[in-house]
Design an enzyme around this catalytic site. Sequence first.
Site, PDB file in Angstrom:
ATOM      1  N   LYS A 283       0.848  -1.186   0.000  1.00  0.00           N
ATOM      2  CA  LYS A 283       0.000   0.000   0.000  1.00  0.00           C
ATOM      3  C   LYS A 283       0.889   1.244   0.000  1.00  0.00           C
ATOM      4  CE  LYS A 283      -4.512   0.791   2.047  1.00  0.00           C
ATOM      5  NZ  LYS A 283      -5.246   0.995   0.821  1.00  0.00           N
TER       6      LYS A 283
ATOM      7  N   GLU B 245      -7.429  -5.682 -10.214  1.00  0.00           N
ATOM      8  CA  GLU B 245      -8.289  -5.053  -9.205  1.00  0.00           C
ATOM      9  C   GLU B 245      -8.660  -3.655  -9.666  1.00  0.00           C
ATOM     10  OE1 GLU B 245      -6.411  -4.259  -5.408  1.00  0.00           O
ATOM     11  OE2 GLU B 245      -4.439  -4.249  -6.281  1.00  0.00           O
TER      12      GLU B 245
HETATM   13  N1  PLP Z   1      -6.851  -2.964  -3.272  1.00  0.00           N
HETATM   14  C1  PLP Z   1      -6.401  -1.715  -3.163  1.00  0.00           C
HETATM   15  C2  PLP Z   1      -5.581  -1.171  -4.276  1.00  0.00           C
HETATM   16  C3  PLP Z   1      -6.715  -0.956  -2.027  1.00  0.00           C
HETATM   17  O1  PLP Z   1      -6.271   0.296  -1.918  1.00  0.00           O
HETATM   18  C4  PLP Z   1      -7.498  -1.510  -1.015  1.00  0.00           C
HETATM   19  C5  PLP Z   1      -7.818  -0.761   0.181  1.00  0.00           C
HETATM   20  O2  PLP Z   1      -7.240  -0.894   1.202  1.00  0.00           O
HETATM   21  C6  PLP Z   1      -7.949  -2.830  -1.176  1.00  0.00           C
HETATM   22  C7  PLP Z   1      -7.608  -3.522  -2.311  1.00  0.00           C
HETATM   23  C8  PLP Z   1      -8.766  -3.478  -0.118  1.00  0.00           C
HETATM   24  O3  PLP Z   1      -7.990  -3.863   0.966  1.00  0.00           O
HETATM   25  P1  PLP Z   1      -8.607  -3.987   2.418  1.00  0.00           P
HETATM   26  O4  PLP Z   1      -9.744  -4.926   2.303  1.00  0.00           O
HETATM   27  O5  PLP Z   1      -7.513  -4.541   3.237  1.00  0.00           O
HETATM   28  O6  PLP Z   1      -9.028  -2.641   2.822  1.00  0.00           O
HETATM   29  C1  COI Z   2      -9.346   1.404   2.003  1.00  0.00           C
HETATM   30  O1  COI Z   2     -10.296   0.736   1.609  1.00  0.00           O
HETATM   31  O2  COI Z   2      -9.060   1.520   3.199  1.00  0.00           O
HETATM   32  C2  COI Z   2      -8.480   2.088   1.087  1.00  0.00           C
HETATM   33  O3  COI Z   2      -7.381   2.410   1.453  1.00  0.00           O
HETATM   34  C3  COI Z   2      -8.948   2.417  -0.249  1.00  0.00           C
HETATM   35  C4  COI Z   2      -8.666   3.857  -0.513  1.00  0.00           C
HETATM   36  C5  COI Z   2      -8.459   4.018  -1.952  1.00  0.00           C
HETATM   37  C6  COI Z   2      -9.689   4.740   0.092  1.00  0.00           C
END
Ligand code: PLP
Ligand code: COI
Length: 341
Positions: free
Chosen positions: A184, A220
């Site tokens: 991230k 994604e």
């Molecule tokens: N993919 C991306 C590129 C993201 O920024 C996020 C957000 O966090 C996700 C997937 C989903 O991840 P999570 O379910 O851990 O929030």
């Molecule tokens: C999240 O779902 O927490 C993310 O970081 C996604 C973001 C693009 C808001």
Amino acid sequence: MEKKNIDWSSLSFAYMPTDYRFVAHYKDGSWDEGGLVKDASCTMSESAGVLQYAQTCFEGLKAYTTKDGRIVTFRPDLNAKRLQDSADRLLIPQVSTEMFLRALDEVVKANAAWVPPYGTGATLYVRPFLFGCGPVIGVAPAPEYEFRMFVTPVGPYFKGGIKPLRLLLSQYDRAAPHGTGHIKAGLNYAMSLYPGYVAKHQGYAENMYLDAATRTHVEETGGANFLFVTKDNRIVTPKSDTILPSITRRSLVYVAEHYLGLEVEERPVDYCELKDFKECGLCGTAAVISPVGAVDTPDGTIEFASGMDEMGPVCAKLREVLTGIQMGEVEAPEGWIREIC
Ligand code: PLP
Ligand code: COI
């Protein structure tokens, strides 16, 4: 504790400064103790690593008010671990899980008045992040870092809540093979701003990205993983080294298998398969699971059988169980819920 005077149900996904944030500094090889501060601004060198070479990574998680009035967070140990993985790849010193969880407990508790009440549809979004604040001019890791965590109350990430979304098959790539798609890093989001702008100006909610190497597999969106439902109710979710390992997606896979008795396939998903799925969802902390109704591609529109009017039944059930676990209405698997107060 008296809640803030906010119309919780009409919140959108936007930043609102709250009373406290957690800040810790890294210098001379170690992190200080860190603690809560009231000032929402950051001061740093004009030559800070984050400003010059985007040396920064972040996390996103939420705090929820449960049905019985407790404030809880969802699997924050996994966010701590993912932040450590992101930090390693960017040569940022790791924050220990212990410090991450202490910061989370402190910042959520101190801002309890900002945690949306149960039943409002809103939640408290928690944004932990790390950045190089010390000066660099040659391309190199910064000598000093900050770890911060702020919170902000939010409503749904996509306008219209859980109305099916229309996506654009992007002509841009999100992540290179062997690059940084699996962490991230702020830089992944900076480079998605232009493709995001192009999609939004044409009326799309988001981009669907394909793998950069072959452009044959579904990866994604800019901020969420995909989950598909086949005509015989199996769950299919893309497996790739260049997507972010979503905690929501991993949790939904568990819910599908252990709560709903559904079969799950985690595997590369060929773009040509899309037309065969009956439902499609975007999963992430911000997105929860948001339905996708259609994807526009240069070869025409792919319409999922669930349509553009409402969320398909399998995604709806997944959403109901997941949010039920988060709000204390459904029993959670061991270790998923961290009670704050
Ligand atoms: N993919 C991306 C590129 C993201 O920024 C996020 C957000 O966090 C996700 C997937 C989903 O991840 P999570 O379910 O851990 O929030
Ligand atoms: C999240 O779902 O927490 C993310 O970081 C996604 C973001 C693009 C808001």
